[in-house]
Motif scaffolding. Structure first.
Motif, PDB file in Angstrom:
ATOM      1  N   GLY A   3       0.583  -1.212  -0.292  1.00  0.00           N
ATOM      2  CA  GLY A   3       0.426   0.004   0.012  1.00  0.00           C
ATOM      3  C   GLY A   3       0.831   1.619   0.085  1.00  0.00           C
ATOM      4  O   GLY A   3       2.066   1.420   0.504  1.00  0.00           O
ATOM      5  N   GLN A   4       0.157   2.369   0.010  1.00  0.00           N
ATOM      6  CA  GLN A   4       0.446   3.509  -0.490  1.00  0.00           C
ATOM      7  C   GLN A   4       1.881   3.436   1.871  1.00  0.00           C
ATOM      8  O   GLN A   4       1.879   4.421   1.102  1.00  0.00           O
ATOM      9  CB  GLN A   4       0.106   4.638  -0.067  1.00  0.00           C
ATOM     10  N   GLU A   5       1.108   3.664   2.186  1.00  0.00           N
ATOM     11  CA  GLU A   5       1.763   4.031   3.409  1.00  0.00           C
ATOM     12  C   GLU A   5       3.108   3.126   3.890  1.00  0.00           C
ATOM     13  O   GLU A   5       3.881   3.750   4.290  1.00  0.00           O
ATOM     14  CB  GLU A   5       1.718   4.145   4.831  1.00  0.00           C
ATOM     15  N   VAL A  52      13.721   9.326  -5.787  1.00  0.00           N
ATOM     16  CA  VAL A  52      14.537   8.811  -4.459  1.00  0.00           C
ATOM     17  C   VAL A  52      14.386   7.332  -5.395  1.00  0.00           C
ATOM     18  O   VAL A  52      15.514   6.540  -5.154  1.00  0.00           O
ATOM     19  CB  VAL A  52      14.452   9.205  -3.218  1.00  0.00           C
ATOM     20  N   LEU A  53      13.680   6.436  -4.542  1.00  0.00           N
ATOM     21  CA  LEU A  53      13.411   4.868  -5.380  1.00  0.00           C
ATOM     22  C   LEU A  53      13.769   4.736  -7.135  1.00  0.00           C
ATOM     23  O   LEU A  53      14.777   4.009  -7.222  1.00  0.00           O
ATOM     24  CB  LEU A  53      12.289   4.198  -5.071  1.00  0.00           C
ATOM     25  N   MET A  78      11.582  -1.989  -5.173  1.00  0.00           N
ATOM     26  CA  MET A  78      10.865  -2.053  -6.533  1.00  0.00           C
ATOM     27  C   MET A  78       9.827  -2.461  -6.338  1.00  0.00           C
ATOM     28  O   MET A  78       8.293  -1.379  -7.040  1.00  0.00           O
ATOM     29  CB  MET A  78      10.914  -3.098  -7.931  1.00  0.00           C
ATOM     30  N   SER A  79       8.814  -2.765  -5.306  1.00  0.00           N
ATOM     31  CA  SER A  79       7.358  -2.864  -4.806  1.00  0.00           C
ATOM     32  C   SER A  79       6.934  -1.560  -4.644  1.00  0.00           C
ATOM     33  O   SER A  79       6.279  -0.881  -4.982  1.00  0.00           O
ATOM     34  CB  SER A  79       7.599  -3.874  -3.834  1.00  0.00           C
ATOM     35  N   ALA A  80       7.922  -1.185  -3.803  1.00  0.00           N
ATOM     36  CA  ALA A  80       7.242   0.828  -3.153  1.00  0.00           C
ATOM     37  C   ALA A  80       7.337   1.613  -4.514  1.00  0.00           C
ATOM     38  O   ALA A  80       6.301   2.223  -4.555  1.00  0.00           O
ATOM     39  CB  ALA A  80       8.442   0.856  -2.442  1.00  0.00           C
ATOM     40  N   ARG A  81       8.190   1.355  -5.804  1.00  0.00           N
ATOM     41  CA  ARG A  81       8.027   2.495  -6.451  1.00  0.00           C
ATOM     42  C   ARG A  81       6.941   1.826  -7.366  1.00  0.00           C
ATOM     43  O   ARG A  81       6.059   3.182  -7.834  1.00  0.00           O
ATOM     44  CB  ARG A  81       9.123   1.939  -7.259  1.00  0.00           C
ATOM     45  N   ARG A  82       6.189   1.098  -7.821  1.00  0.00           N
ATOM     46  CA  ARG A  82       5.289   1.099  -8.085  1.00  0.00           C
ATOM     47  C   ARG A  82       4.114   1.294  -7.777  1.00  0.00           C
ATOM     48  O   ARG A  82       2.545   1.797  -8.126  1.00  0.00           O
ATOM     49  CB  ARG A  82       4.667  -0.584  -8.139  1.00  0.00           C
TER      50      ARG A  82
END
Length: 93
Positions: A3-5, A52-53, A78-82
């Motif tokens: 998720g976004q958080e 940054v990512l 990568m998961s966070a960037r998506r």
């Protein structure tokens, strides 16, 4: 997909790690066109955390260094960037 958080948390960790990498930080600042003073004020912007990512993801060694330093799995950046704005996978078909 996280998720976004979670994605913002990974982005903030990435920013903190990047800030401790003097040479890489200089490269990021030059590429992004922002000054060092703007890092703190822009840290709350999901789009900025995505950049940054993006920077860290541009080099496999940086991904490994970041993940090893923070204890995150290698696929976390990568998961966070998506999950952040502008990070959706492009499907050209």
């Amino acid at each position: 997909m996280p998720g976004q958080e979670y994605a913002e948390t990974v982005g903030l960790k990435a920013l903190a790690w990047l800030a401790g990498q003097e040479e890489m930080l200089g490269t990021f600042l030059a590429a992004s066109g922002i000054g060092p003073g703007a890092l703190r004020s822009r840290a709350a912007e999901p789009e900025f955390l995505g950049s940054v990512l993006d920077h860290i993801l541009s080099n496999d060694g940086w991904v490994v260094g970041f993940c090893d330093a923070t204890g995150l799995p290698y696929d976390a950046p990568m998961s966070a960037r998506r999950a952040l704005p502008g990070g959706a996978e492009v499907n050209w078909t």
